[in-house]
Design a protein around this motif. Structure first.
Motif, short mmCIF file in Angstrom:
data_model
loop_
_atom_site.label_atom_id
_atom_site.label_comp_id
_atom_site.label_asym_id
_atom_site.label_seq_id
_atom_site.Cartn_x
_atom_site.Cartn_y
_atom_site.Cartn_z
N UNK A 1 0.75 -1.20 -0.19
CA UNK A 1 -0.15 0.00 -0.02
C UNK A 1 0.73 1.34 0.12
N UNK A 2 0.38 2.27 -0.54
CA UNK A 2 1.02 3.68 -0.88
C UNK A 2 0.40 4.58 0.27
N UNK A 3 0.91 5.69 0.01
CA UNK A 3 0.37 6.91 0.67
C UNK A 3 -1.20 7.12 0.64
N UNK A 4 -1.69 6.85 -0.45
CA UNK A 4 -3.26 7.27 -0.45
C UNK A 4 -4.07 6.25 0.22
N UNK A 5 -3.39 4.89 0.00
CA UNK A 5 -4.26 3.88 0.89
C UNK A 5 -4.20 3.89 2.49
N UNK A 6 -2.68 4.28 2.60
CA UNK A 6 -2.69 4.33 4.16
C UNK A 6 -3.52 5.45 4.90
N UNK A 7 -3.60 6.68 3.95
CA UNK A 7 -4.52 7.93 4.39
C UNK A 7 -5.58 7.25 4.68
N UNK B 1 5.70 2.93 2.21
CA UNK B 1 4.84 1.90 1.77
C UNK B 1 4.40 1.16 3.02
N UNK B 2 3.35 0.41 3.01
CA UNK B 2 2.78 -0.46 4.10
C UNK B 2 2.78 -1.94 3.48
N UNK B 3 3.48 -2.73 3.82
CA UNK B 3 3.65 -4.03 3.21
C UNK B 3 2.71 -5.15 4.24
N UNK B 4 2.06 -5.90 3.35
CA UNK B 4 1.33 -6.92 4.24
C UNK B 4 1.50 -8.49 3.44
N UNK B 5 2.36 -9.02 4.19
CA UNK B 5 2.59 -10.61 3.62
C UNK B 5 1.61 -11.53 4.15
N UNK B 6 1.51 -12.64 3.74
CA UNK B 6 0.63 -13.87 4.07
C UNK B 6 1.23 -15.12 4.00
N UNK B 7 1.52 -16.06 4.98
CA UNK B 7 1.81 -17.34 4.67
C UNK B 7 0.62 -18.19 4.94
N UNK C 1 -5.80 -14.17 -7.24
CA UNK C 1 -6.37 -13.29 -6.07
C UNK C 1 -5.37 -13.13 -4.85
N UNK C 2 -4.32 -13.88 -4.99
CA UNK C 2 -3.29 -13.72 -3.84
C UNK C 2 -2.48 -12.27 -3.72
N UNK C 3 -2.42 -11.74 -4.96
CA UNK C 3 -1.20 -10.61 -4.96
C UNK C 3 -2.11 -9.45 -5.28
N UNK C 4 -2.09 -8.44 -4.14
CA UNK C 4 -2.48 -7.08 -4.53
C UNK C 4 -1.47 -6.03 -4.41
N UNK C 5 -0.94 -5.61 -5.49
CA UNK C 5 0.06 -4.57 -5.28
C UNK C 5 -0.52 -3.43 -5.77
N UNK C 6 -0.81 -2.42 -4.90
CA UNK C 6 -1.51 -0.97 -5.24
C UNK C 6 -0.81 0.15 -4.47
N UNK C 7 0.51 0.24 -4.76
CA UNK C 7 1.16 1.46 -3.98
C UNK C 7 1.08 2.62 -4.84
N UNK C 8 0.23 3.54 -4.39
CA UNK C 8 -0.17 4.60 -4.94
C UNK C 8 0.75 5.89 -4.36
N UNK C 9 1.59 6.63 -5.14
CA UNK C 9 2.58 7.48 -4.60
C UNK C 9 1.89 8.86 -4.27
#
Length: 508
Positions: free
Chosen positions: A205-211, A230-236, A500-508
């Protein structure tokens, strides 16, 4: 580096073809009638070899031994700690040699401790950082054979040791990268590559998502930097669906100037290591990729820079955290707790069985414990004991420090719910008490790794700690003998994750 486990006794080691034969010699070494035993016995009798851990004696073209170079390494009482010291010394002595294949003969009674020491000790001492060198030195050692009395009996210990070594090296490499390389964006990319290669779930997640989430404390720390957070979320997802996960939270300050409360210039370059907690979470996931235990694990990494700028947060500012609690900033160099507190609140949504945060948090912890043990704080007795036991087993020890409520008195303020610092006394405990406010709804532990995440001086560099401790703890939580619930993860050459496992949406 390629490790192999092989059933091998002392006589067999004499005939083993390799460039270097390392014989670990404990105080109770049992000699046979073979050439290696004869060499060890003669060296001990002449007192040319001390069985003290780390003491070495080298021989060249010894009669009856196939290896041209033999290293006899004292291993003391034969404990895991002494064996690892012996292996580290031996591996370091061949680091700059042209040797490509090495055999390490482990004492027959050492079991899992000997296997772990041989693998992890070799990996640690032979590691070479080359990424940003124009003429990197090559690592010649390619193959290491671990000789044990019964390879079948030690196979599980060997798999664990290899996984730990891979995870530790991954964390070390990230930690050693310069801050203009290891940016928050780069950490997000590394997490995504790791997830794609090994079947983890990932969101970056980027700044917009974190906001939108409402992480006001985390966002404030990042305001002074041109590098987006960035806010990173990993799942096992190795355990049953719906089973409560263990959540690992890693502090990811990729460079810390101190912000407006700027640090002294001496050794400020070492503040690239302030993302050691983030590196250890990524390294632990790298190790989990090898073993795929039947356990659900979440990794949360808030990552940003702490820089002085016209937009930077200031002493006197009041921040509103994700929990709704307000925080008065008295020192912008106490930024780690400000990004962690929002991640700890975020962790509640996973209904975790336990949450462990890992952070290079306080110089006070370095003063208290030096570089030997990480500081441990815990709200739950069982969790504290499990982490202490894991640290001892992994030779990555921690030491428990108190959490008395009185230590939080200095965090009281007239202008917010809590201040971000108090006085100098008990600084590591006060920082832990600050975090404790945001971790009330689950069993929680905090590892302060400010003294253990890296070394300074001539041996400057990341250590990869506490990946070993975290991996040992997690494996102890998995069902006995539990392999992966899922099928094997895709290889790096075919990185497409499951749908559906990967969601990379880091908005600057």
């Amino acid at each position: 580096m390629d490790f192999e486990l092989k059933t091998l006794d002392v006589a067999g080691a004499a005939a083993e073809k390799c460039d270097v034969l390392v014989v670990l010699v404990p105080e109770n070494f049992q000699a046979g009638k073979d050439p290696v035993s004869a060499l060890v016995s003669a060296a001990l009798a002449a007192k040319d070899l001390e069985p003290k851990a780390g003491k070495l004696l080298q021989a060249y073209r010894a009669q009856g031994i196939a290896a041209p170079r033999v290293i006899l390494a004292g291993a003391g009482d034969g404990s895991g700690k002494r064996l690892q010291s012996a292996v580290q010394a031996a591996a370091a002595s061949v680091k700059s040699s042209p040797a490509k294949r090495m055999v390490i003969l482990v004492p027959p009674a050492s079991g899992a401790d000997g296997v772990r020491a041989a693998v992890c000790g070799t990996a640690e001492s032979s590691y070479v950082y080359v990424t940003t060198k124009s003429k990197p030195e090559a690592r010649e050692l390619k193959k290491v054979v671990i000789g044990v009395a019964d390879a079948a009996a030690d196979r599980e210990a060997f798999a664990r040791a290899r996984a730990a070594a891979a995870g530790i090296e991954f964390a070390r490499e990230l930690g050693n990268l310069p801050p203009n390389y290891a940016t928050p964006t780069r950490l997000g990319e590394e997490a995504t590559k790791l997830a794609d290669a090994h079947g983890f779930g990932v969101e970056v997640l980027g700044p917009k998502e974190v906001a939108r989430i409402g992480m006001g404390s985390f966002m404030s720390v990042a305001k002074g930097s041109a590098e987006p957070l960035r806010f990173i979320i990993l799942r096992h997802d190795g355990g049953p669906k719906g089973e409560a996960p263990v959540v690992l939270v890693g502090k990811g300050i990729t460079f810390d100037t101190g912000g407006i409360s700027i640090k002294p210039s001496a050794e400020m370059d070492e503040m690239k290591f302030d993302m050691g907690g983030a590196a250890s979470v990524l390294g632990t996931f790298r190790a989990l990729a090898e073993l795929k235990p039947r356990l659900n694990v979440i990794g949360l990494i808030p990552t940003c820079e702490n820089m002085p700028d016209g937009a930077s947060y200031k002493p006197g500012d009041i921040l509103t955290s994700l929990s709704g609690q307000t925080i008065e900033v008295l020192n912008t160099d106490a930024e780690g707790r400000l990004i962690l507190c929002d991640a700890l609140t975020y962790a509640e949504r996973f209904k975790p069985r336990a949450v462990i945060d890992i952070a290079t948090l306080t110089g006070a912890c370095v003063v208290a414990l030096g570089g030997v043990r990480s500081g441990l704080f815990a709200s739950d007795e069982e969790l504290a004991q499990q982490l202490q036991q894991a640290g001892e087993a992994a030779l990555d020890p921690c030491w428990r420090l108190p959490l008395d409520d009185e230590y939080a008195e200095g965090l009281k303020t007239n202008f917010a719910d809590v201040a971000n610092v108090a006085g100098r006394a008990g600084g590591a405990v006060v920082a832990a008490k600050f975090l404790h406010r945001f971790a009330q709804n689950y069993p929680w532990a905090h590892l302060d790794i400010a003294g253990t995440a890296w070394k300074g001086g001539s041996n400057k560099g990341s250590t990869g700690r506490p990946v070993g401790l975290l991996l040992e703890y997690l494996l102890a939580q998995a069902p006995a003998g539990g392999g992966a619930r899922r099928t094997a993860a895709p290889k790096a050459a075919a990185p497409a994750p499951a749908k559906g496992r990967r969601k990379a949406r880091a908005s600057a």
